[in-house]
Design a protein around this motif. Structure first.
Motif, PDB file in Angstrom:
ATOM      1  N   GLN A  14      -5.259   8.169  -5.037  1.00 25.95           N
ATOM      2  CA  GLN A  14      -5.397   8.078  -3.585  1.00 25.95           C
ATOM      3  C   GLN A  14      -5.370   6.615  -3.151  1.00 25.95           C
ATOM      4  O   GLN A  14      -6.041   5.778  -3.754  1.00 25.95           O
ATOM      5  N   THR A  15      -4.600   6.350  -2.128  1.00 37.21           N
ATOM      6  CA  THR A  15      -4.464   4.972  -1.660  1.00 37.21           C
ATOM      7  C   THR A  15      -5.744   4.524  -0.970  1.00 37.21           C
ATOM      8  O   THR A  15      -6.287   5.236  -0.132  1.00 37.21           O
ATOM      9  N   ARG A  16      -6.194   3.348  -1.345  1.00 41.89           N
ATOM     10  CA  ARG A  16      -7.406   2.809  -0.732  1.00 41.89           C
ATOM     11  C   ARG A  16      -7.106   1.596   0.135  1.00 41.89           C
ATOM     12  O   ARG A  16      -7.887   1.215   0.986  1.00 41.89           O
ATOM     13  N   LEU A  17      -6.013   0.949  -0.148  1.00 43.10           N
ATOM     14  CA  LEU A  17      -5.570  -0.155   0.701  1.00 43.10           C
ATOM     15  C   LEU A  17      -4.088  -0.356   0.424  1.00 43.10           C
ATOM     16  O   LEU A  17      -3.645  -0.234  -0.710  1.00 43.10           O
ATOM     17  N   ALA A  18      -3.347  -0.614   1.482  1.00 40.93           N
ATOM     18  CA  ALA A  18      -1.917  -0.858   1.292  1.00 40.93           C
ATOM     19  C   ALA A  18      -1.483  -1.972   2.223  1.00 40.93           C
ATOM     20  O   ALA A  18      -1.748  -1.925   3.418  1.00 40.93           O
ATOM     21  N   GLN A  19      -0.879  -2.978   1.661  1.00 38.74           N
ATOM     22  CA  GLN A  19      -0.354  -4.064   2.482  1.00 38.74           C
ATOM     23  C   GLN A  19       1.066  -4.355   2.007  1.00 38.74           C
ATOM     24  O   GLN A  19       1.279  -4.645   0.831  1.00 38.74           O
ATOM     25  N   TYR A  20       2.015  -4.243   2.910  1.00 42.35           N
ATOM     26  CA  TYR A  20       3.416  -4.485   2.564  1.00 42.35           C
ATOM     27  C   TYR A  20       3.887  -5.786   3.195  1.00 42.35           C
ATOM     28  O   TYR A  20       3.552  -6.073   4.341  1.00 42.35           O
ATOM     29  N   TYR A  21       4.661  -6.535   2.441  1.00 39.74           N
ATOM     30  CA  TYR A  21       5.183  -7.796   2.979  1.00 39.74           C
ATOM     31  C   TYR A  21       6.651  -7.679   3.359  1.00 39.74           C
ATOM     32  O   TYR A  21       7.290  -8.651   3.712  1.00 39.74           O
ATOM     33  N   ARG A  30       5.267   6.298   1.504  1.00 41.95           N
ATOM     34  CA  ARG A  30       4.733   7.478   0.816  1.00 41.95           C
ATOM     35  C   ARG A  30       5.443   7.703  -0.509  1.00 41.95           C
ATOM     36  O   ARG A  30       4.818   7.903  -1.546  1.00 41.95           O
ATOM     37  N   LEU A 108     -12.504  -1.727   5.164  1.00 37.76           N
ATOM     38  CA  LEU A 108     -11.067  -1.861   4.969  1.00 37.76           C
ATOM     39  C   LEU A 108     -10.528  -3.108   5.656  1.00 37.76           C
ATOM     40  O   LEU A 108      -9.725  -3.854   5.082  1.00 37.76           O
ATOM     41  N   HIS A 112      -8.599  -6.459   4.139  1.00 44.54           N
ATOM     42  CA  HIS A 112      -7.318  -6.922   4.670  1.00 44.54           C
ATOM     43  C   HIS A 112      -7.401  -8.382   5.118  1.00 44.54           C
ATOM     44  O   HIS A 112      -6.476  -9.154   4.882  1.00 44.54           O
TER      45      HIS A 112
ATOM     46  N   GLU B  41      -7.111  16.082   1.072  1.00 45.01           N
ATOM     47  CA  GLU B  41      -7.069  14.835   1.825  1.00 45.01           C
ATOM     48  C   GLU B  41      -6.231  15.015   3.094  1.00 45.01           C
ATOM     49  O   GLU B  41      -6.618  14.581   4.177  1.00 45.01           O
ATOM     50  N   MET B  78      -2.390   4.914   6.401  1.00 47.29           N
ATOM     51  CA  MET B  78      -2.446   4.539   4.991  1.00 47.29           C
ATOM     52  C   MET B  78      -2.310   5.775   4.109  1.00 47.29           C
ATOM     53  O   MET B  78      -1.721   5.724   3.033  1.00 47.29           O
ATOM     54  N   LEU B  79      -2.864   6.876   4.608  1.00 44.31           N
ATOM     55  CA  LEU B  79      -2.800   8.084   3.792  1.00 44.31           C
ATOM     56  C   LEU B  79      -1.538   8.888   4.078  1.00 44.31           C
ATOM     57  O   LEU B  79      -1.422  10.047   3.702  1.00 44.31           O
ATOM     58  N   LEU B 107      -4.614  -6.992  13.135  1.00 42.76           N
ATOM     59  CA  LEU B 107      -4.390  -6.410  11.809  1.00 42.76           C
ATOM     60  C   LEU B 107      -3.695  -5.056  11.933  1.00 42.76           C
ATOM     61  O   LEU B 107      -2.717  -4.768  11.251  1.00 42.76           O
ATOM     62  N   LEU B 111       0.018  -3.732  10.662  1.00 39.55           N
ATOM     63  CA  LEU B 111       0.180  -2.626   9.716  1.00 39.55           C
ATOM     64  C   LEU B 111       1.047  -1.519  10.311  1.00 39.55           C
ATOM     65  O   LEU B 111       1.788  -0.850   9.600  1.00 39.55           O
ATOM     66  N   LYS B 148       4.195 -11.976  10.848  1.00 38.46           N
ATOM     67  CA  LYS B 148       4.607 -10.606  10.559  1.00 38.46           C
ATOM     68  C   LYS B 148       5.490 -10.009  11.636  1.00 38.46           C
ATOM     69  O   LYS B 148       6.344  -9.176  11.351  1.00 38.46           O
TER      70      LYS B 148
END
Lengths: 143, 935
Positions: A14-21, A30, A108, A112, B41, B78-79, B107, B111, B148
């Motif tokens: 399960q994703t807990r944090l996602a940061q894309y550049y 996904r 979260l 970040h 989830e 995120m999910l 932020l 995102l 960004k």
């Protein structure tokens, strides 16, 4: 570009944090997360902490139940990225005190914020823990 | 328990009111955290979306509550669910004056949105305002967003402010402003081209953080244009030196290493600047040497810096001492138990091998261990290394291994890569035609749908141009065998059809009806693949034509007839046309068809009779019948308009005529090969006129000429086969106790050319290089040692080694005069072959050559090659002694296999490898003669 994304995923995937550049659509994220999480979580402790994926590499490190996965370009120094992950964990540790998965879940935005200080445009720009945490601590004080 | 503790902490914080989070939020996070399946989830998130949709539009939501909603939206995305309904609220939050809320809003938008999102326009204003804020934290937050979400069009809106912030009093702001400028440069280099000097300026910033960040844009700039930044070499070196001397604030230390991440970045930049530049590189030697010495090799980060040093050392102008230091580190990496270090070691070896090919030999067993490791990552890295060190002596083992691996993986991306590498290596180094064809068949069979069509076209051309009739017969045989297998890739079938059409009946071994029958089967079995069917039809046509031309009666099989009928009503006009052409052509007489489709003429130029001389008779007849004679345009005069009009008309008519004639004359090419094959033919034509058109596949095309030469080398196989067998026999007799996985050693020998004493190598580099290529350097050292392998593997004490009767070393004592060796290294024949043109050059190749030609002129006795290799031999001896203490039975060859002792023999492993190596042993023996002959 260097770093393409940073993910934190628990051992259930399960994703807990996602940061894309680089920009990816929700569907792409996904798919990518599903794919690489499956790939990395299946690996054993003895195996390399690096996995080639498409035209880039994933450097990952596990802390208790949490996996840190960093997607990097092929010319990045994998060991350095591995240590960058550790630096991130040390920084979070300093802030949260013995950081755990739930700390990141409950805060979260702070996780970040730390990443925002450390990485910009996919490059590691700050590695001094005090510099990384200074703005966050200041914000804590003022609010 | 851990969870409870944390939740307790949350509740405590909540009561303090600091970062208070509502119970609702805590419950949400908790339930997400406890979800045991993706479905669960998803359920939680979907109901959360409903809640948020309702709540977020309520009036007068307290600011804190709103912040929480925004974070919940972040969770939703995120999910993996869409939260676009809430984007506008995140945008609104960026307008808030409260720093924390503003930053949270920022932020969230970074995102949620990409730089081209419609909502960005609502943020640009806020960003502009915030960039002017007195609160530097707000400025920083705004700069984060700038990095960004500012696209090419919005750059001008914020650029002036960003530039102004480069001189801000707070270092954090300067740092982020630099990165914003970096981002603009990435997005649109022209928009900031006048500001690039700022990066140079900020390199000298008092704050190490700003300086460190500035290295990121500078790295990009230098990558693109090295020469404009050569003046900064001294600055970079001095910064690196200061860091290494711990002059940076303690806070940059990481695990007792001073600012390692900045060191790594600097080393990357130095590698760029020093590449092929002796003068620049000389500035760097001292500091890189210092880092090699100072680095803590027990920590990960120390090894990361060491690895970067190796990368740097192998990129810049070579320095003997540094290369030695690099080799030592690589040795340590490879011997480590950590897979990560092994991986880095293999990678580093691949970098260093260009400069010191002998390094690989020391680590052959370690490399083979990595190749056989179950860890895919390590395996692939090792394949990459093998790819880099492939030469004609080991190409068979390497490519066979690669294909075996390729067959067993599902990852199409990597499969494509490894398939194209196999093709490249096979084309470049194939020791025999037979092997080449077998290899190509295997690659096409297993990855035919993944390789580029260009590869197939090259192969077809190669078969037509480069192979003799006997070889082509072999190919035809193999194709007729393969054609029956189910589910062949389309591209492979195209090649097969083409070859069968051109050469299927050429030798008379196979009857036309047999081959046409096979082709009909293909067209039948792959009825969905129109391209394959077109190829098959054209092949059928050619076979019929050849029959007619040979004066035999065309015997069209019933299935063939029905195929033709079926396709003449095909929906594909291309197929239809081919079939009609086929029908028309087989109705012609032998002479006509021979003109239309001459046999084995696919590579011949098509001559076009531009004067249309064959029409003379017809023109003559028409004139006799009273037709107007043709007046060339230049001779025509009279009414401008009309003549113009007429001439145009005529011109059109004449071009039309030409076109028709051309078509008739070129039937063999245009109509028989169809659209896809026309490309192939063009390839052939282009080739005659110059290489440049081949930029993308220089490797594969250059070999079509070189291949011939390579292939000729093979026939000697038999004699030396005996030779090496005899040697093996003597090996068995002499040494029975050195049974430490000899299979592995053999594999090593076949890959690396085994171990050898460097003196021998140095003295034997005068051997003719098997083939001009970018690998010249590698192969000189490697290939010659290959010959030696066979002689050195029979394990014998040192004196015997020298006594083996290798003519090249006989005339010199074991301690060879360095100058003499250097001379030999510079042997003009070698220079000549290394300067062989038309080769895909690895970028550093010219540097190396330059190095060689530089050496004698500068009169330096210490060419980097020699000292390092002589030292290495010392090492070998030393370690040999060390080994001798542990096991006196061991001998000099063992000295070169130190890892073998540390690992110790593993019987089971050995047995497993045995089977494999035995197989390889065969191919291995086959290739030695190539060298014997050359030597």
């Amino acid at each position: 570009m260097g770093i393409r994304f940073i993910l934190m995923v628990n051992k259930q995937g399960q994703t807990r944090l996602a940061q894309y550049y680089e920009w990816l659509t929700l569907e792409e994220r996904r798919a990518l997360e599903g794919e690489i999480v499956r790939k990395c979580l299946a690996r054993t402790e003895q195996q390399c902490s690096f996995v080639e994926h498409r035209n880039y590499k994933i450097v990952y490190r596990r802390y208790a139940s949490l996996f840190f996965l960093v997607g990097v370009d092929n010319d990045e120094n994998e060991l350095a990225i591995l240590e960058f992950i550790h630096l991130l964990v040390e920084t979070m540790d300093r802030h949260f005190g013995n950081v755990c998965e739930l700390d990141i879940m409950f805060h979260l935005e702070k996780a970040h914020f730390m990443l925002e200080e450390m990485v910009m445009n996919g490059c590691v720009v700050e590695t001094s823990k005090s510099n990384i945490l200074a703005p966050i601590q200041l914000m804590d004080k003022t609010s | 328990m851990e969870q409870l503790k944390t939740i307790g902490r949350e509740l405590a914080m909540g009561s303090q009111g600091g970062f208070g989070q509502s119970k609702e939020f805590l419950d949400l996070v908790k339930s997400i955290g406890e979800a045991r399946s993706k479905a669960e989830e998803d359920r939680i998130v979907l109901s959360e979306i409903e809640t948020l949709k309702r709540r977020i539009v309520e009036p007068d939501i307290p600011r804190r509550k709103m912040k929480e909603y925004i974070i919940r939206l972040v969770y939703v995305e995120m999910l993996g669910h869409d939260a676009s309904f809430g984007y506008i609220h995140a945008v609104k939050m960026t307008h808030n004056d409260n720093l924390l809320l503003k930053r949270t809003g920022y932020l969230a938008v970074t995102l949620f949105l990409n730089e081209d999102h419609d909502l960005i326009i609502l943020i640009v204003n806020t960003i502009q305002k915030d960039l002017k804020s007195d609160n530097y934290l707000i400025v920083c937050a705004a700069l984060n967003v700038v990095c960004k979400l500012i696209n090419e069009e919005t750059i001008p809106a914020v650029l002036p402010q960003v530039v102004e912030l480069l001189g801000h009093s707070k270092e954090a702001v300067r740092k982020k402003a630099i990165m914003a400028l970096h981002r603009f440069y990435q997005k649109s280099p022209s928009s900031v081209s006048h500001l690039v000097s700022n990066f140079r300026k900020r390199l000298c910033d008092n704050d190490p953080g700003v300086m460190g960040a500035t290295l990121c844009p500078l790295f990009d700039l230098i990558t693109i244009d090295v020469n404009s930044y050569k003046d900064l070499v001294v600055s970079f070196v001095s910064i690196l030196k200061q860091i290494a001397e711990r002059r940076l604030p303690k806070s940059y230390d990481y695990h007792q290493m001073p600012a390692p991440f900045i060191q790594i970045k600097l080393l990357k930049i130095l590698a760029l600047l020093g590449s092929g530049d002796k003068q620049a590189s000389e500035h760097m030697y001292t500091v890189v040497g210092d880092i090699f010495r100072k680095c803590d090799s027990s920590s990960n980060i120390g090894n990361a810096v060491l690895y970067e040093c190796i990368s740097c050392v192998s990129a810049i102008y070579p320095n003997a001492k540094l290369l030695e230091a690099a080799a030592d580190v690589i040795a340590r990496f490879l011997k480590s138990d950590s897979h990560n270090l092994k991986y880095m070691g293999i990678d580093a070896l691949g970098r260093l091998i260009k400069l010191s090919p002998e390094v690989a030999e020391q680590h052959q067993l370690a490399v083979i261990d990595c190749l056989e490791d179950p860890d895919d990552t390590l395996k692939r890295k090792t394949f990459e290394l093998l790819y880099k060190m492939t030469k004609s002596s080991n190409v068979e083992v390497i490519v066979d291994r690669m294909i075996d691996y390729m067959i067993n993986i599902n990852d199409n991306h990597y499969k494509t890569e490894i398939a194209s590498r196999c093709v490249e290596l096979a084309e470049q180094f194939a020791p025999s035609n037979h092997w080449f064809i077998q290899t190509m068949n295997r690659v096409f069979e297993h990855a035919g749908d993944l390789v580029k069509s260009k590869v197939a076209h090259n192969l077809m051309r190669l078969i037509a141009e480069g192979f003799g009739r006997r070889m082509i017969l072999q190919i035809v045989e193999s194709y007729l065998r393969i054609i029956g297998e189910p589910k062949l890739p389309s591209l492979f079938l195209q090649v097969i059809c083409w070859v069968l059409g051109e050469y299927g009946t050429a030798d008379g071994k196979f009857s036309a009806s047999y081959v046409t029958g096979k082709l009909c089967d293909v067209a039948d079995a792959y009825s969905n693949d129109e391209i394959v069917k077109s190829y098959a039809v054209t092949a059928l046509m050619k076979l019929f034509v050849f029959e007619i031309a040979a004066g035999r009666k065309v015997d069209i099989l019933p299935e063939c007839q029905s195929l033709i009928e079926e396709l003449s009503a095909s929906h594909s006009t291309d197929l239809q046309q081919r079939v009609y052409e086929l029908q028309a052509i087989i109705g012609l007489d032998a002479h006509a068809v021979e003109c239309i489709l001459p046999s084995d003429a696919s590579c011949e130029d098509i001559e076009i009779d531009k004067n249309l001389s064959f029409l003379n008779d017809y023109v003559q007849q028409s004139l006799e019948k009273g037709a107007q004679p043709y007046i060339p345009e230049s001779e025509r005069s009279g009414m401008l308009d009309i003549s113009n009009f007429r001439s145009q008309d005529q011109h059109e008519a004449s071009t039309h005529g030409l076109r028709e004639v051309q078509q008739a004359a070129t039937v063999p090419s245009s109509s028989d090969t169809g659209s896809s094959e026309v490309k192939l033919r063009l390839d052939g034509v282009q080739k005659k006129w110059g290489r440049p058109t081949y930029s993308s596949s220089a490797a594969s095309t250059s070999n079509s000429s070189s291949q011939n030469t390579v292939y000729e080398v093979t026939p000697v196989d038999g004699s030396s086969n005996v030779n090496s067998k005899a040697r093996e026999a003597s090996y068995d007799l002499k040494k029975t106790q050195v049974e430490i996985s000899p299979e592995k050693q053999k594999l090593a020998a076949s890959l690396f050319g085994g171990t050898s004493k460097s003196e021998r190598r140095a003295s034997s580099t005068g051997h003719k290089v098997p083939k001009g290529s970018s690998h010249v350097l590698k192969s000189t050292a490697g290939s010659t040692t290959d010959v030696l392998v066979e002689k050195t593997t029979p394990v014998q004490p040192p004196p015997d080694l020298l006594d083996l009767g290798e003519p090249t070393i006989k005339d010199g004592p074991s301690s060879v005069d360095p100058f003499k060796q250097l001379e030999e290294l510079l042997d003009p024949t070698q220079l000549g072959s290394s300067a062989n043109p038309g080769i895909v050059g690895s970028t550093s190749a010219p540097d190396i050559m330059q190095l060689y030609s530089d050496k004698p002129a500068s009169g330096q006795s210490g060419g980097f090659m020699y000292p390092s290799s002589s030292n290495r031999s010392d090492d070998n001896l030393v370690s040999g002694l060390a080994n001798a203490t542990t096991d006196s039975a061991h001998n000099i060859t063992a000295a070169a296999h130190p890892s073998q002792f540390s690992k110790g023999p593993n019987l089971k492993d050995s047995l497993e490898k045995d089977a494999l190596v035995r197989q390889m042993g065969v191919t291995h023996q086959v290739k030695i003669p190539t060298y014997l002959k050359i030597c």
